[in-house]
Design an enzyme around this catalytic site. Structure first.
Site, PDB file in Angstrom:
ATOM      1  N   CYS A 225      -6.771   1.383   0.543  1.00 52.21           N
ATOM      2  CA  CYS A 225      -5.715   1.997  -0.265  1.00 52.21           C
ATOM      3  C   CYS A 225      -6.188   3.345  -0.798  1.00 52.21           C
ATOM      4  O   CYS A 225      -6.921   3.416  -1.781  1.00 52.21           O
ATOM      5  CB  CYS A 225      -5.339   1.065  -1.415  1.00 52.21           C
ATOM      6  SG  CYS A 225      -4.052   1.722  -2.485  1.00 52.21           S
TER       7      CYS A 225
ATOM      8  N   CYS B 162      -5.127   4.232  -4.327  1.00 50.81           N
ATOM      9  CA  CYS B 162      -5.811   3.452  -5.376  1.00 50.81           C
ATOM     10  C   CYS B 162      -7.229   3.968  -5.613  1.00 50.81           C
ATOM     11  O   CYS B 162      -7.680   4.060  -6.753  1.00 50.81           O
ATOM     12  CB  CYS B 162      -5.950   1.986  -4.977  1.00 50.81           C
ATOM     13  SG  CYS B 162      -4.447   1.205  -4.412  1.00 50.81           S
ATOM     14  N   ASP B 163      -7.954   4.252  -4.544  1.00 51.24           N
ATOM     15  CA  ASP B 163      -9.389   4.483  -4.662  1.00 51.24           C
ATOM     16  C   ASP B 163      -9.808   5.937  -4.420  1.00 51.24           C
ATOM     17  O   ASP B 163     -10.971   6.295  -4.631  1.00 51.24           O
ATOM     18  CB  ASP B 163     -10.143   3.578  -3.663  1.00 51.24           C
ATOM     19  CG  ASP B 163      -9.863   2.096  -3.912  1.00 51.24           C
ATOM     20  OD1 ASP B 163      -9.531   1.751  -5.060  1.00 51.24           O
ATOM     21  OD2 ASP B 163      -9.965   1.307  -2.970  1.00 51.24           O
TER      22      ASP B 163
END
Ligand SMILES: Cc1cc2nc3c(=O)[nH]c(=O)nc-3n(C[C@H](O)[C@H](O)[C@H](O)COP(=O)(O)OP(=O)(O)OC[C@H]3O[C@@H](n4cnc5c(N)ncnc54)[C@H](O)[C@@H]3O)c2cc1C
Lengths: 300, 102
Positions: free
Chosen positions: A130, A133-134
């Site tokens: 992701c 997300c990261d």
């Protein structure tokens, strides 16, 4: 004995729960992890009809509160098997057993792993599925994205804003994703295309330090120093536990038509885990409604 | 026990020099799975008597996140005598977090 047992508290499962309890049935929902399913990672959902913009977390929480507020019971146990005993379906979880008159399988989909050694061990230590997300943890670093579809192209574009270098690795020389996105990436100086190539090894101690790449044309291998590897090669179903129970297609998706019925009477399916063309929240919710009402009809 | 708000300032005293084991949750407000984990962390704090629970906001404390190699959130790290003894990444149910302390 419950009227309807639902496997998965994602959008499909919780939508089915809402329709089930509103039809006067007792409903139990089993969830292996957390309610909400895949969408909880997404910061902005902008295509669910009737809601202009909402975070995945808020969307999932609204759905959860609606379903439980109406009387659905959510139990945090992974279902490992279902025994079809005719009128009774025995739902076996990691912690117990439950009886139900009907079952709705709404297990969704998960990220497809690369299938390279040490991949799981390095999740959170360089390997990610992701980018939104990261990505922020890789500011100023060199990273790689693997994949050839729109998700991979979007991830590469997103990461190019943070990272020093983004290698876009794809096993073919053509992308499945939109040509416009490819063109835009080609203009970015810090995006480097590594085509007709596969990732064959992940290297590093405790965390990812480099990857080994095999080039398809000549079989040569090279090492690429990257701290992040973003895997964007699509989704896959999570139906192994039910493959002996209901018919699945060659990819593992549960076979069903619009009615959401499987080949087994009293067992229905909804959402991303089933055969269908469009895997979205709106279609998951629609399936949930159809499956729940079909289950009600089956019980009565 | 209360969930501790851990920062660079109190990290040494609350985590490194803690007599009790400490579970630290690295999180951020924009992270959906972190928000899912928040009630689990609260619950744990209420139940555990032999360990402390703290939270570190990675946006406010990027250096701590970097120091411990946090590359995805939520990441929960278990510390004993200031040393990392266990780590989990992503949303995990309560019993999986308790196991980190074992
Ligand atoms: C990054 C990303 C962004 C997206 N953005 C959008 C968007 O903007 N708009 C949109 O419409 N769609 C979007 N989607 C697609 C959307 O998330 C899915 O179509 C939707 O989540 C499908 O819902 P579902 O309930 O079928 O499955 P899921 O959301 O996958 O939920 C399935 C649930 O079942 C649980 N489960 C699985 N197996 C078991 C078991 N054996 N026992 C117990 N529980 C089990 C899982 O833990 C999970 O919680 C996005 C997807 C991704 C990955």
């Amino acid at each position: 004995m419950f009227d309807i047992a639902i496997v998965g508290a994602g959008t499909a499962g919780l939508s089915a729960a809402i329709y089930g309890v509103r039809a006067g049935k007792s409903v139990i929902v089993f969830e292996a992890l957390t309610y909400g399913g895949q969408i909880i990672n997404t910061p902005e959902v902008e295509n669910y009809p009737g809601i202009r913009q909402i975070s995945g977390f808020d969307f999932a929480t609204g759905l959860y509160e609606q379903a439980t507020g109406l009387g659905a019971e959510v139990v945090y146990e992974r279902v490992i098997r279902i025994d079809d005993q005719g009128d009774t379906k025995l739902v076996v979880t990691e912690d117990g057993q439950y009886e139900a008159k009907s079952v709705i399988l709404a297990t969704g989909a998960k990220n497809r792993p690369l299938g390279v050694e040490r991949e799981e061990e390095l999740i959170g230590a360089g390997v990610s599925y992701c980018a939104t997300c990261d990505g922020a943890f890789f500011r100023g670093k060199d990273v790689a994205v693997v994949g050839g579809g729109n998700t991979a192209l979007e991830d590469a574009a997103y990461l190019s804003a943070y990272c020093r270098t983004v290698y876009l690795i794809h096993r073919r020389d053509q992308f499945r994703g939109e040509e416009k996105s490819v063109e835009r990436l080609r203009k970015k100086e810090n995006v480097k295309f590594v085509l007709e190539s596969r990732v064959t090894a992940l290297n590093g101690e405790g965390k990812l330090e480099s990857i080994t790449i095999e080039h398809g044309k000549n079989g040569e291998t090279t090492q690429l120093a990257v701290e992040g590897l973003f895997v964007a090669i699509g989704q896959m179903p999570d139906n192994e536990a039910f493959a002996n129970l209901v018919d699945v297609d060659h990819s593992g998706y549960i076979k069903a038509m619009e009615s959401c019925e499987t080949n087994v009477p009293g067992i229905f399916t909804a959402g991303d885990c089933r055969t269908k063309k469009v895997r979205q929240l709106a279609t998951a919710a629609a399936d949930g409604a159809i499956a729940a009402l079909a289950a009600c009809e089956y019980i009565d | 026990m209360e969930v501790l708000h851990i920062t660079t300032e109190n990290f040494e005293s609350e985590v490194v020099k803690s007599e009790m084991p400490v579970l630290v949750d690295f999180w951020a407000s924009w992270c959906g799975p972190c928000r899912m984990l928040a009630p689990v962390i609260e619950e744990l704090a209420g139940e555990l008597t032999d360990a402390k629970i703290g939270k570190i906001n990675v946006d406010e404390e990027p250096d701590l996140a970097k120091k411990y190699g946090v590359m995805s959130i939520p990441t929960v790290i278990a510390f004993k005598n200031g040393e990392e003894v266990g780590r989990s990444v992503g949303f995990k149910p309560k019993n999986a977090l308790v196991k980190l302390l074992k």
